[in-house]
Structures are given as structure tokens and as C-alpha cells.
Design an enzyme around this catalytic site. Structure first.
Site, mmCIF file in Angstrom:
data_model
loop_
_atom_site.group_PDB
_atom_site.id
_atom_site.type_symbol
_atom_site.label_atom_id
_atom_site.label_comp_id
_atom_site.label_asym_id
_atom_site.label_seq_id
_atom_site.Cartn_x
_atom_site.Cartn_y
_atom_site.Cartn_z
ATOM 1 N N LYS A 1 4.699 3.597 3.376
ATOM 2 C CA LYS A 1 3.542 3.101 4.103
ATOM 3 C C LYS A 1 2.352 2.906 2.777
ATOM 4 O O LYS A 1 2.349 3.831 2.026
ATOM 5 C CB LYS A 1 3.067 3.769 5.247
ATOM 6 C CG LYS A 1 2.406 3.120 6.211
ATOM 7 C CD LYS A 1 2.257 3.983 7.371
ATOM 8 C CE LYS A 1 0.681 3.836 8.165
ATOM 9 N NZ LYS A 1 0.519 2.322 8.708
ATOM 10 N N GLY B 1 -0.950 3.413 1.033
ATOM 11 C CA GLY B 1 -1.722 4.485 0.671
ATOM 12 C C GLY B 1 -1.368 5.954 1.082
ATOM 13 O O GLY B 1 -2.139 7.112 0.956
ATOM 14 N N GLY C 1 0.652 7.861 -1.048
ATOM 15 C CA GLY C 1 0.879 8.508 -2.048
ATOM 16 C C GLY C 1 1.790 8.312 -2.939
ATOM 17 O O GLY C 1 2.373 9.047 -3.722
ATOM 18 N N LYS C 2 2.554 7.063 -2.937
ATOM 19 C CA LYS C 2 3.758 6.569 -3.528
ATOM 20 C C LYS C 2 3.430 6.424 -4.989
ATOM 21 O O LYS C 2 4.276 7.038 -5.984
ATOM 22 C CB LYS C 2 4.123 5.205 -3.216
ATOM 23 C CG LYS C 2 4.373 4.892 -1.619
ATOM 24 C CD LYS C 2 4.623 3.232 -1.332
ATOM 25 C CE LYS C 2 3.484 2.612 -1.534
ATOM 26 N NZ LYS C 2 2.195 2.844 -0.662
ATOM 27 N N THR C 3 2.150 5.865 -5.349
ATOM 28 C CA THR C 3 2.064 5.787 -6.889
ATOM 29 C C THR C 3 1.854 7.362 -7.510
ATOM 30 O O THR C 3 2.422 7.593 -8.649
ATOM 31 C CB THR C 3 0.784 4.991 -7.062
ATOM 32 O OG1 THR C 3 0.861 3.509 -6.402
ATOM 33 C CG2 THR C 3 0.411 4.873 -8.611
ATOM 34 N N SER C 4 1.016 8.300 -6.756
ATOM 35 C CA SER C 4 1.125 9.416 -7.199
ATOM 36 C C SER C 4 2.306 10.151 -7.583
ATOM 37 O O SER C 4 2.632 10.912 -8.267
ATOM 38 C CB SER C 4 0.182 10.447 -6.419
ATOM 39 O OG SER C 4 -1.013 9.694 -5.721
ATOM 40 N N ASP D 1 2.142 -3.792 -8.714
ATOM 41 C CA ASP D 1 0.926 -3.733 -7.715
ATOM 42 C C ASP D 1 -0.140 -4.400 -8.639
ATOM 43 O O ASP D 1 -0.681 -3.839 -9.671
ATOM 44 C CB ASP D 1 0.679 -2.253 -7.529
ATOM 45 C CG ASP D 1 -0.499 -2.226 -6.663
ATOM 46 O OD1 ASP D 1 -1.171 -3.187 -6.393
ATOM 47 O OD2 ASP D 1 -0.607 -1.047 -5.971
ATOM 48 N N ASN E 1 3.505 13.915 2.529
ATOM 49 C CA ASN E 1 2.120 14.082 1.547
ATOM 50 C C ASN E 1 0.897 14.704 2.380
ATOM 51 O O ASN E 1 0.771 13.961 3.592
ATOM 52 C CB ASN E 1 2.087 12.943 0.503
ATOM 53 C CG ASN E 1 1.087 13.276 -0.379
ATOM 54 O OD1 ASN E 1 0.797 14.460 -0.643
ATOM 55 N ND2 ASN E 1 0.616 12.128 -0.875
HETATM 56 N N1 LIG Z 1 -1.680 15.216 -1.697
HETATM 57 C C1 LIG Z 1 -2.834 14.700 -2.205
HETATM 58 N N2 LIG Z 1 -4.072 15.149 -2.065
HETATM 59 C C2 LIG Z 1 -5.046 14.571 -2.138
HETATM 60 N N3 LIG Z 1 -5.041 13.272 -2.589
HETATM 61 C C3 LIG Z 1 -3.838 12.442 -2.650
HETATM 62 C C4 LIG Z 1 -2.757 13.056 -2.485
HETATM 63 N N4 LIG Z 1 -1.848 12.435 -2.743
HETATM 64 C C5 LIG Z 1 -2.225 11.123 -2.805
HETATM 65 N N5 LIG Z 1 -3.750 11.459 -2.975
HETATM 66 C C6 LIG Z 1 -4.790 10.146 -3.270
HETATM 67 O O1 LIG Z 1 -4.664 9.328 -2.354
HETATM 68 C C7 LIG Z 1 -4.875 7.966 -2.776
HETATM 69 C C8 LIG Z 1 -3.626 6.928 -2.584
HETATM 70 O O2 LIG Z 1 -2.609 7.460 -3.278
HETATM 71 P P1 LIG Z 1 -1.653 6.648 -4.024
HETATM 72 O O3 LIG Z 1 -2.302 5.609 -4.822
HETATM 73 O O4 LIG Z 1 -0.793 7.594 -4.884
HETATM 74 O O5 LIG Z 1 -1.014 6.146 -2.598
HETATM 75 P P2 LIG Z 1 -0.094 4.625 -2.673
HETATM 76 O O6 LIG Z 1 0.925 4.901 -1.430
HETATM 77 O O7 LIG Z 1 0.506 4.289 -3.773
HETATM 78 O O8 LIG Z 1 -1.223 3.633 -2.194
HETATM 79 P P3 LIG Z 1 -0.737 2.038 -2.125
HETATM 80 O O9 LIG Z 1 0.007 1.700 -0.918
HETATM 81 O O10 LIG Z 1 -2.283 1.482 -2.023
HETATM 82 O O11 LIG Z 1 -0.230 1.661 -3.309
HETATM 83 C C9 LIG Z 1 -5.248 8.344 -4.207
HETATM 84 O O12 LIG Z 1 -6.583 8.330 -4.435
HETATM 85 C C10 LIG Z 1 -4.592 9.533 -4.810
HETATM 86 O O13 LIG Z 1 -5.256 10.272 -5.627
HETATM 87 MG MG LIG Z 2 0.436 2.438 -4.889
#
Ligand SMILES: Nc1ncnc2c1ncn2[C@@H]1O[C@H](COP(=O)(O)OP(=O)(O)OP(=O)(O)O)[C@@H](O)[C@H]1O
Ligand SMILES: [Mg+2]
Length: 324
Positions: free
Chosen positions: A19, A21, A23-26, A48, A265
Site C-alpha cells: 500500500k 506510504g 515503507g516500500k522504497t525504504s 515512481d 513496518n
Molecule cells: N520504520 C520506519 N520508521 C520511521 N519512518 C519510516 C519507517 N519506514 C519508512 N519510514 C518513512 O516513511 C516515509 C514513507 O516511506 P517510503 O517512502 O519508504 O514508503 P513507500 O511505501 O515507498 O511510499 P510510496 O507509496 O509513496 O512509494 C518515508 O519518509 C520514510 O523515511
Molecule cells: Mg515508494
């Protein structure tokens, strides 16, 4: 099986999805760093338009070219494709603006109006958007490329990923129809040419279509090969994220894509002095019990929320430490 096992599986493709936000990219960036530092040659790809891989590493990969990632001890490369500029290139190739092409009605591309049945294909599955089409094009490109040991694909949020998963089937059927049509047209042309005595010219279209179809099938097989591909599901411990991940898992199953690992996460850390935190944490722990019952306990990786945003190689490595 933990994510450590995933990293030791010697995979060609690791797709990371879930879904928006969560944390996929992290997670994708952290896994890519770990693999590269273990001696693998790794490429992380994102389509992206928000340049989130750049933001995650706190570096700039927006050039559209493959770039070496600084600050990582190993061979890590990043490629961030901008769907809009890639769209411009395609526009040049097809001779009309990309945004004027109506994917749901491909008859807008000159010469394709003869393709009967294409309308049904389009209706039976959602037509791909630019970012899914580009993600799949990259899978096609790297499916049989030995230059990188592992490709990590940071996917767009679930809806886009589901459309991405439909692309191989869609293209297979689309190219199949094109081939049928082309051989029919080509036979008709040959007959006309022989009737009117014009000189035979070599037509590579069928050959190219066949090559393309072969590539699509190679990529599809790669995506289904449990020795070479894993789709890592990332979620947060909320019911909405759980439901979406369950639907994602069903879709992955229906496409035979291996997806054994789950990262839960942003679990609220323990803090007895904060009532809000305690409530959130208890709710998360309840939901994790449910997640364990659905996805099993063995392939689950739980990660607590950090007290700050995860940015830059050093923080991404801290995430690795929490995950492995
Ligand atoms: N375990 C964690 N603790 C704190 N912050 C986190 C954690 N995991 C991710 N984040 C933060 O949450 C935000 C969203 O993370 P990320 O970009 O990795 O999500 P995403 O799933 O890739 O989002 P998108 O759907 O927009 O691509 C970022 O600011 C990231 O630094
Ligand atoms: Mg992402």
C-alpha cells in the site's frame, strides 16, 4: 525463513510492493544496500515520478541513466525512470503525443484498427498505465541480462502493481493477435505484389513481434520462478493495510508469483509513559497476531517505527539491522 534467507536465495529479481506510504522504497533500498555490500552487483529500479529512491538515499538519481550509488561499499546502481520523459520518447517513436494515445481504445494508433478482439482484451483487464508499462519494460530488458546479479524493483502502490502483473498476459494475447493479423496482412500483400509484379521487400515486422513475444514469455517465466524471484510484501499493522495485503497476496497467487516474505513496518514502539503510544502499540500487537494467522509467523519481519524519517545510506543500514 527470515529476510536473511531471502538475501541468501541468490535471486535475480526482488520486487517490493504494498500500500502507499508503508515503507516500500525504504525496504527496497535497504535490501539493495545489503545485497551490494555482500558482494553482489545490484541495480535498484524505480518508476515512481516522485523520485523517492533519490529521496530515500538522499542522493539524486533523476538523470534517467543508471548511476552508481555513493557511500555503499559494493556495486550498487540506481535507475529512476521518469514516466513523463519516457512518454516523450515513446511519442517520438509512434509519431503522436503519448497523452493522445488512449490505451483503452488502441484503435487510436494508426494501423491497429484492424485488430479485432483487442477491445475485449482491454476490457477484461485494466489497461496498463505508463509506470506499469515502464516497470514491465525494465523487467523485459533485464530478464536475461547478466550484467547485474540482482535487480530490486521498488514498485508503485498496490493498484499499479496489480496492473503490472497483468501486463505479461495482456501482451501475450495482444502480440498473438498482432501476429495473426500481420501474417494475414502479409499474405495478402504478397499476393497483391505478385499480382501486380512489384518487387518483394523484406518485412521484419513479424520477426520483431515474435522476438518481443518471446521476451515477454521469458520475463513472465522469470516472475513465476521461485528460484529467481520473490515479491516482498510490505505493510503496516493496521486493518486497512492488512486487507490490501491479503488482496495483493491473492493476486500474486493467481499469477503464480512467489511472495513468501512480509515486512510489518512502523510498529509503534513501547512507551509506558505515553497513553497514546500504548494504545497504538496494543492495537498494532493485536493486528500482528492476525497477520501471523494469515501469513504465518516464519516469514514475518517486524520493524518498529524509528523516531525519525529514514533517509540516507546510514539510516537505511539501521533499517537493515532492524530487519535482519
Ligand atoms: N520504520 C520506519 N520508521 C520511521 N519512518 C519510516 C519507517 N519506514 C519508512 N519510514 C518513512 O516513511 C516515509 C514513507 O516511506 P517510503 O517512502 O519508504 O514508503 P513507500 O511505501 O515507498 O511510499 P510510496 O507509496 O509513496 O512509494 C518515508 O519518509 C520514510 O523515511
Ligand atoms: Mg515508494
Amino acid at each position: 525463513m527470515t529476510l536473511k534467507d531471502l538475501l541468501e536465495m541468490d535471486l535475480k529479481f526482488i520486487l517490493v510492493g504494498g500500500k502507499g506510504g508503508v515503507g516500500k522504497t525504504s525496504v527496497a533500498s535497504s535490501l539493495a544496500i545489503t545485497l551490494a555490500e555482500s558482494g553482489k552487483r545490484v541495480l535498484i529500479i524505480s518508476t515512481d515520478p516522485a523520485h523517492s529512491v533519490s529521496d530515500s538515499f538522499d542522493l539524486d538519481f533523476s538523470s534517467g541513466e543508471i548511476e552508481k550509488v555513493k557511500g555503499v561499499k559494493g556495486d550498487l546502481f540506481a535507475l529512476e525512470i521518469n514516466p513523463e520523459s519516457a512518454g516523450d520518447e515513446i511519442s517520438k517513436a509512434i509519431g503522436q503525443p503519448m497523452n493522445s494515445v488512449d490505451f483503452a481504445n488502441m484503435t487510436s494508433i494508426p494501423g491497429l484498427s484492424e485488430l479485432q478482439g483487442i477491445g475485449q482484451d482491454m476490457q477484461s483487464m485494466p489497461p496498463p498505465g505508463m509506470d506499469e508499462a515502464l516497470s514491465f519494460a525494465k523487467i523485459l530488458e533485464y530478464a536475461d541480462d547478466d550484467n547485474y546479479d540482482t535487480i530490486v524493483l521498488d514498485t508503485a502502490p498496490t493498484g499499479h502493481t496489480l496492473r503490472l502483473l497483468n501486463i505479461p498476459e495482456f501482451l501475450d494475447s495482444f502480440l498473438g493477435r498482432m501476429l495473426k493479423m500481420r501474417s494475414f496482412l502479409s499474405n495478402a500483400m504478397t499476393m497483391m505484389k505478385s499480382l501486380f509484379g512489384s518487387k518483394q521487400e523484406k518485412d521484419n515486422t513479424i520477426e520483431n513481434l515474435e522476438k518481443m513475444k518471446e521476451k515477454v514469455l521469458i520475463a513472465r517465466d522469470l516472475l513465476m520462478d521461485q528460484d529467481r524471484t520473490q515479491f516482498v510484501k510490505v505493510m503496516i499493522p493496521t486493518m486497512m493495510s492488512i486487507f490490501e495485503t491479503e488482496r495483493l497476496a491473492e493476486e500474486l497467487d493467481s499469477h503464480n508469483i512467489p511472495h513468501e516474505f512480509v515486512v510489518v513496518n512502523m510498529i509503534n514502539p513501547d512507551n509506558p509513559n505515553c497513553q497514546y503510544c500504548t494504545h497504538r502499540r496494543n492495537e498494532h500487537l493485536e493486528n500482528i497476531k492476525y497477520i501471523e494467522s494469515v501469513f504465518g509467523i516464519n516469514t514475518l519481519t517486524n520493524v518498529e517505527a524509528f523516531d525519525r524519517e529514514i533517509r540516507g545510506v546510514a539510516m537505511l543500514k539501521q533499517l537493515v539491522d532492524k530487519m535482519l
